[in-house]
Design a protein around this motif. Sequence first.
Motif, PDB file in Angstrom:
ATOM      1  N   LYS A 138       0.692  -1.237  -0.062  1.00 47.87           N
ATOM      2  CA  LYS A 138       0.125  -0.058   0.089  1.00 47.87           C
ATOM      3  C   LYS A 138       0.804   1.035   0.127  1.00 47.87           C
ATOM      4  N   LEU A 139       1.995   1.364   0.728  1.00 45.79           N
ATOM      5  CA  LEU A 139       2.682   2.479   0.937  1.00 45.79           C
ATOM      6  C   LEU A 139       3.823   2.557  -0.383  1.00 45.79           C
ATOM      7  N   GLU A 140       3.939   1.353  -0.952  1.00 40.83           N
ATOM      8  CA  GLU A 140       5.082   1.593  -2.015  1.00 40.83           C
ATOM      9  C   GLU A 140       6.275   1.561  -1.563  1.00 40.83           C
ATOM     10  N   LEU A 141       6.837   0.765  -0.534  1.00 43.53           N
ATOM     11  CA  LEU A 141       8.115   0.779   0.082  1.00 43.53           C
ATOM     12  C   LEU A 141       9.309   0.507  -0.523  1.00 43.53           C
ATOM     13  N   GLU A 142      10.363   0.902  -0.316  1.00 44.69           N
ATOM     14  CA  GLU A 142      11.623   0.429  -0.931  1.00 44.69           C
ATOM     15  C   GLU A 142      12.342  -0.749   0.069  1.00 44.69           C
ATOM     16  N   GLU A 143      12.963  -1.339  -0.518  1.00 41.51           N
ATOM     17  CA  GLU A 143      13.561  -2.791   0.219  1.00 41.51           C
ATOM     18  C   GLU A 143      14.142  -2.154   1.593  1.00 41.51           C
ATOM     19  N   GLU A 144      14.865  -1.259   1.796  1.00 38.02           N
ATOM     20  CA  GLU A 144      15.385  -0.815   2.956  1.00 38.02           C
ATOM     21  C   GLU A 144      14.346  -0.541   3.908  1.00 38.02           C
ATOM     22  N   GLN A 145      13.192   0.253   3.427  1.00 43.12           N
ATOM     23  CA  GLN A 145      12.065   0.651   4.316  1.00 43.12           C
ATOM     24  C   GLN A 145      11.350  -0.667   4.790  1.00 43.12           C
ATOM     25  N   VAL A 146      11.281  -1.613   3.894  1.00 42.27           N
ATOM     26  CA  VAL A 146      10.660  -2.986   4.222  1.00 42.27           C
ATOM     27  C   VAL A 146      11.398  -3.796   5.276  1.00 42.27           C
ATOM     28  N   ALA A 147      12.841  -3.565   5.208  1.00 38.35           N
ATOM     29  CA  ALA A 147      13.576  -4.042   6.353  1.00 38.35           C
ATOM     30  C   ALA A 147      13.551  -3.640   7.686  1.00 38.35           C
ATOM     31  N   LYS A 148      13.576  -2.172   7.720  1.00 33.95           N
ATOM     32  CA  LYS A 148      13.158  -1.441   8.906  1.00 33.95           C
ATOM     33  C   LYS A 148      11.865  -1.591   9.695  1.00 33.95           C
ATOM     34  N   LEU A 149      10.892  -1.587   8.664  1.00 31.06           N
ATOM     35  CA  LEU A 149       9.549  -1.726   8.998  1.00 31.06           C
ATOM     36  C   LEU A 149       9.307  -3.399   9.655  1.00 31.06           C
ATOM     37  N   ALA A 150      10.235  -4.287   8.971  1.00 36.04           N
ATOM     38  CA  ALA A 150      10.013  -5.799   9.527  1.00 36.04           C
ATOM     39  C   ALA A 150      10.312  -5.821  11.233  1.00 36.04           C
TER      40      ALA A 150
ATOM     41  N   ILE B 234      10.715  -3.210  13.289  1.00 34.03           N
ATOM     42  CA  ILE B 234       9.461  -2.432  14.131  1.00 34.03           C
ATOM     43  C   ILE B 234       8.195  -3.412  14.431  1.00 34.03           C
ATOM     44  N   LEU B 235       7.552  -3.961  13.427  1.00 32.71           N
ATOM     45  CA  LEU B 235       6.505  -4.560  13.623  1.00 32.71           C
ATOM     46  C   LEU B 235       6.932  -6.022  14.398  1.00 32.71           C
ATOM     47  N   ASP B 236       8.017  -6.431  14.337  1.00 34.09           N
ATOM     48  CA  ASP B 236       8.402  -7.643  15.031  1.00 34.09           C
ATOM     49  C   ASP B 236       8.348  -7.211  16.639  1.00 34.09           C
ATOM     50  N   ASP B 237       8.928  -6.148  16.905  1.00 33.44           N
ATOM     51  CA  ASP B 237       8.976  -5.817  18.183  1.00 33.44           C
ATOM     52  C   ASP B 237       7.633  -5.410  18.904  1.00 33.44           C
ATOM     53  N   LEU B 238       6.808  -4.931  17.889  1.00 33.83           N
ATOM     54  CA  LEU B 238       5.524  -4.596  18.245  1.00 33.83           C
ATOM     55  C   LEU B 238       4.749  -5.984  18.362  1.00 33.83           C
ATOM     56  N   LYS B 239       4.857  -6.867  17.874  1.00 32.03           N
ATOM     57  CA  LYS B 239       4.321  -8.011  17.887  1.00 32.03           C
ATOM     58  C   LYS B 239       4.684  -8.737  19.409  1.00 32.03           C
ATOM     59  N   THR B 240       6.006  -8.558  19.646  1.00 35.01           N
ATOM     60  CA  THR B 240       6.294  -8.972  20.864  1.00 35.01           C
ATOM     61  C   THR B 240       5.396  -8.333  22.073  1.00 35.01           C
TER      62      THR B 240
ATOM     63  N   LEU C 120       1.976  -1.436  26.385  1.00 33.16           N
ATOM     64  CA  LEU C 120       1.693  -1.709  24.936  1.00 33.16           C
ATOM     65  C   LEU C 120       1.219  -0.154  24.545  1.00 33.16           C
ATOM     66  N   ARG C 121       0.728   0.841  25.269  1.00 28.03           N
ATOM     67  CA  ARG C 121       0.560   2.025  24.725  1.00 28.03           C
ATOM     68  C   ARG C 121       1.960   2.659  24.165  1.00 28.03           C
ATOM     69  N   GLU C 122       3.035   2.652  25.188  1.00 35.22           N
ATOM     70  CA  GLU C 122       4.269   2.952  25.058  1.00 35.22           C
ATOM     71  C   GLU C 122       4.892   2.466  23.632  1.00 35.22           C
ATOM     72  N   ALA C 123       4.613   1.080  23.508  1.00 30.72           N
ATOM     73  CA  ALA C 123       5.423   0.427  22.147  1.00 30.72           C
ATOM     74  C   ALA C 123       4.646   0.890  21.113  1.00 30.72           C
ATOM     75  N   VAL C 124       3.365   1.007  21.174  1.00 27.70           N
ATOM     76  CA  VAL C 124       2.760   1.548  19.863  1.00 27.70           C
ATOM     77  C   VAL C 124       3.116   2.938  19.446  1.00 27.70           C
ATOM     78  N   VAL C 125       3.329   3.887  20.659  1.00 28.22           N
ATOM     79  CA  VAL C 125       3.651   5.326  20.170  1.00 28.22           C
ATOM     80  C   VAL C 125       5.137   5.053  19.638  1.00 28.22           C
ATOM     81  N   LYS C 126       5.988   4.230  20.133  1.00 32.34           N
ATOM     82  CA  LYS C 126       7.466   4.071  19.623  1.00 32.34           C
ATOM     83  C   LYS C 126       7.599   3.634  18.460  1.00 32.34           C
ATOM     84  N   ALA C 127       6.447   2.585  18.139  1.00 29.36           N
ATOM     85  CA  ALA C 127       6.538   1.905  16.866  1.00 29.36           C
ATOM     86  C   ALA C 127       6.054   3.034  15.684  1.00 29.36           C
ATOM     87  N   LEU C 128       5.141   3.556  15.930  1.00 33.53           N
ATOM     88  CA  LEU C 128       4.527   4.860  15.020  1.00 33.53           C
ATOM     89  C   LEU C 128       5.551   5.733  14.890  1.00 33.53           C
TER      90      LEU C 128
END
Length: 180
Positions: free
Chosen positions: A82-94, A96-102, A146-154
């Motif tokens: 949806k955001l048309e991310l570059e490879e580097e952005q996808v790696a960083k986002l992965a 971030i999302l992994d930490d948030l999932k934890t 969880l709130r702090e983790a979401v704010v950090k992730a965003l």
Amino acid sequence: MYPGFFGWWKRGGCGPSAGCGPHDGAHMHGHGHGCGPRGFGRHGGGPFGPGGGGPFAHGGPDWDAEGGGFGVRRPLRFLAWKLELEEEQVAKLATILDDLKTERAQASVDNRRSVASFADAVAGDTFDAAKAKEAGDARVKSAEQLREAVVKALGEIHAILDGEQRKKLSYLLRTGTLSI
């Protein structure tokens, strides 16, 4: 159920000639395979027009029925698309999302523990107010973490996106396509 569905079904919109349902060996578990209210969007027909499953269809392969992540089953793939991310952005986002999932998984564990503590508080002959308060405090602490983790992730996601991607992300959040 939508009243027009029955007429469509009886006219042959779903059946052996359409390759639908148990007639062709499809497994039926409410994911667009087979006849019935959740399956009639399979052929792109039905009372809601081409591809429309109406209120009976689920959100597709990226939908998350449990509401975890960002409201989609595969948030990394969905956001990259949806955001048309570059490879580097996808790696960083992965990352971030992994930490948030934890953090979300830990919050889920904490929630189950607090429910068990609430149950213990009411199980005895007398109500154990101290145990109930302790369970409530643990639940609040978990929600704050969880709130702090979401704010950090965003914040981290915001940092890796360009202006146009931020606008798209904002739109996805506002419309409810993504949930936090």
